[in-house]
Write a protein that holds these residues in place. Sequence first.
Motif, PDB file in Angstrom:
ATOM      1  N   GLU A 184       0.832  -1.209   0.000  1.00 45.17           N
ATOM      2  CA  GLU A 184       0.000   0.000   0.000  1.00 45.17           C
ATOM      3  C   GLU A 184       0.864   1.257   0.000  1.00 45.17           C
ATOM      4  O   GLU A 184       0.532   2.246  -0.663  1.00 45.17           O
ATOM      5  CB  GLU A 184      -0.912  -0.027   1.218  1.00 45.17           C
ATOM      6  N   LEU A 187       2.069   1.779  -3.512  1.00 43.93           N
ATOM      7  CA  LEU A 187       1.010   2.295  -4.388  1.00 43.93           C
ATOM      8  C   LEU A 187       0.784   3.786  -4.144  1.00 43.93           C
ATOM      9  O   LEU A 187       0.599   4.562  -5.098  1.00 43.93           O
ATOM     10  CB  LEU A 187      -0.280   1.513  -4.150  1.00 43.93           C
ATOM     11  N   VAL A 233      -7.271   3.454 -10.674  1.00 40.72           N
ATOM     12  CA  VAL A 233      -6.794   2.081 -10.447  1.00 40.72           C
ATOM     13  C   VAL A 233      -5.976   2.003  -9.150  1.00 40.72           C
ATOM     14  O   VAL A 233      -6.154   1.091  -8.334  1.00 40.72           O
ATOM     15  CB  VAL A 233      -5.958   1.600 -11.644  1.00 40.72           C
ATOM     16  N   LEU A 234      -5.103   2.968  -8.958  1.00 40.49           N
ATOM     17  CA  LEU A 234      -4.299   2.968  -7.731  1.00 40.49           C
ATOM     18  C   LEU A 234      -5.178   3.092  -6.490  1.00 40.49           C
ATOM     19  O   LEU A 234      -4.958   2.394  -5.493  1.00 40.49           O
ATOM     20  CB  LEU A 234      -3.286   4.118  -7.773  1.00 40.49           C
ATOM     21  N   GLU A 236      -8.351   2.217  -6.175  1.00 38.96           N
ATOM     22  CA  GLU A 236      -9.123   0.992  -5.982  1.00 38.96           C
ATOM     23  C   GLU A 236      -8.269  -0.132  -5.393  1.00 38.96           C
ATOM     24  O   GLU A 236      -8.719  -0.874  -4.517  1.00 38.96           O
ATOM     25  CB  GLU A 236      -9.733   0.552  -7.328  1.00 38.96           C
ATOM     26  N   VAL A 237      -7.029  -0.251  -5.865  1.00 35.01           N
ATOM     27  CA  VAL A 237      -6.160  -1.313  -5.341  1.00 35.01           C
ATOM     28  C   VAL A 237      -5.844  -1.061  -3.868  1.00 35.01           C
ATOM     29  O   VAL A 237      -5.773  -2.007  -3.065  1.00 35.01           O
ATOM     30  CB  VAL A 237      -4.864  -1.393  -6.170  1.00 35.01           C
ATOM     31  N   GLN A 240      -9.635  -1.552  -1.973  1.00 32.92           N
ATOM     32  CA  GLN A 240     -10.300  -2.854  -2.070  1.00 32.92           C
ATOM     33  C   GLN A 240      -9.312  -3.981  -1.774  1.00 32.92           C
ATOM     34  O   GLN A 240      -8.342  -4.185  -2.516  1.00 32.92           O
ATOM     35  CB  GLN A 240     -10.883  -3.036  -3.471  1.00 32.92           C
ATOM     36  N   HIS A 243      -9.203  -6.713  -4.624  1.00 34.24           N
ATOM     37  CA  HIS A 243      -9.017  -6.239  -5.997  1.00 34.24           C
ATOM     38  C   HIS A 243      -8.205  -7.266  -6.795  1.00 34.24           C
ATOM     39  O   HIS A 243      -7.230  -7.842  -6.274  1.00 34.24           O
ATOM     40  CB  HIS A 243      -8.294  -4.889  -5.989  1.00 34.24           C
ATOM     41  N   LEU A 245      -6.028  -6.930  -9.086  1.00 36.56           N
ATOM     42  CA  LEU A 245      -4.626  -6.579  -9.249  1.00 36.56           C
ATOM     43  C   LEU A 245      -3.801  -6.984  -8.020  1.00 36.56           C
ATOM     44  O   LEU A 245      -2.635  -7.390  -8.142  1.00 36.56           O
ATOM     45  CB  LEU A 245      -4.504  -5.067  -9.503  1.00 36.56           C
ATOM     46  N   ARG A 246      -4.439  -6.914  -6.839  1.00 37.20           N
ATOM     47  CA  ARG A 246      -3.747  -7.360  -5.628  1.00 37.20           C
ATOM     48  C   ARG A 246      -3.438  -8.846  -5.711  1.00 37.20           C
ATOM     49  O   ARG A 246      -2.350  -9.294  -5.317  1.00 37.20           O
ATOM     50  CB  ARG A 246      -4.607  -7.081  -4.396  1.00 37.20           C
TER      51      ARG A 246
END
Length: 406
Positions: A184, A187, A233-234, A236-237, A240, A243, A245-246
Amino acid sequence: MRVFATALLLVMAAAFLTFRHLAGLHPEWSVPLGFAIAFTEAAMVGGLADWFAVTALFRRPLGLPIPHTAIIPVNKDRIADSMGRFLQDNFLTPQVVARRLHGFNLAASAGTFLSGPRGGEQSRLSEGTAGLLADVLESLDPEQMGGMVKAGLRSQLEKTELAPLLGQMLDHAIADQRHLPVLESLLRKTGELVEANEPMIRAMIHQRANTIMRWTGLDERLANGVLDGTYRVLAEVIVQADHPLRAKIDDALAQLADDLRNDPAMRLKVERVKLELLANPAVAAWMDAMWERARAALLRAVRNPDKALAGSLGASMAQLGQALGQDARLQALVNRFARRTLVGISSRYGSEIVRLVSETVKRWDAKTVSGRIEGAVGRDLQFIRINGTVVGGLAGLAIHAVDRWL
């Protein structure tokens, strides 16, 4: 003691002159004065002879270049080599270390020392030990000692294969989800980096757009869409937990951990990077600075052991001491580890330690060596002068008595 021994010699000289003078004034006292003169005369000879012998160990008597004097300064290097050989033969061979440690419960002794009340003999012992350790650390050559420590650390790093270790650490971090705060944070930093360089990104999109897109203004809309999509996108990742992408990042990290443990090519690449880092002058400078900080911290701790062991650290040490004193299994484990460690150190680094001590003594100037040895044993050597004066006088009495009897 030097003043007392010299004063005794001067008293004998004054008494000798007094008795000689009285013998000339009072011939009837010739017999008792003869014994007194014989005593003081022989006492002066004995005191002077022992003064010469003691002085000749450390310096030239009266500064005269008499052969076989100033023995310690002249033979400083030979003494250093002898000290090194004595240390190695009697303390630093694996057989000697193993024999001395056999049957010695080091863990229990350490537990008693750590958990006992700080006062009385223990305080004097800890202060004396700390002072001795500080003196040793300050007297040894910092560069050579640091070089030995850094060489040992570098050797262990070169022998240790980092890739499997890194793979295991990454596996455990993923299993315990300790990597999520790092992810996190990365990100968020990525979002901050994009925001800080937004004008440059827009300029790049404008430059790569064709003429028609620039005429119609679509390049600006495209730049806005790219940036807004990246921010969304960043965000949301980060927000969430489920997600997709995670999940892909977790899969990629798990694959990296598996490659670090099992892929020969990846392990070889990590080893090559490790060796390149160890050969980098910047890493060597970092190790130098780390050693100096550690040495300075150790010196501060041993110079003030009570402060170093105060507070929570002191309480933790006391708890450790209680555990060492009461748990037989822990004692056996610690004792076995200590024996193996000390035997291994004596086997691997015994010759280096001996060479360090020997070369350190050789680098001392002759006056320093003489002063330190004389400061350690000089009091007893002055007793030799006193004993020489008294014994010489008694021998003079005996000789005078035999002479009169014959």
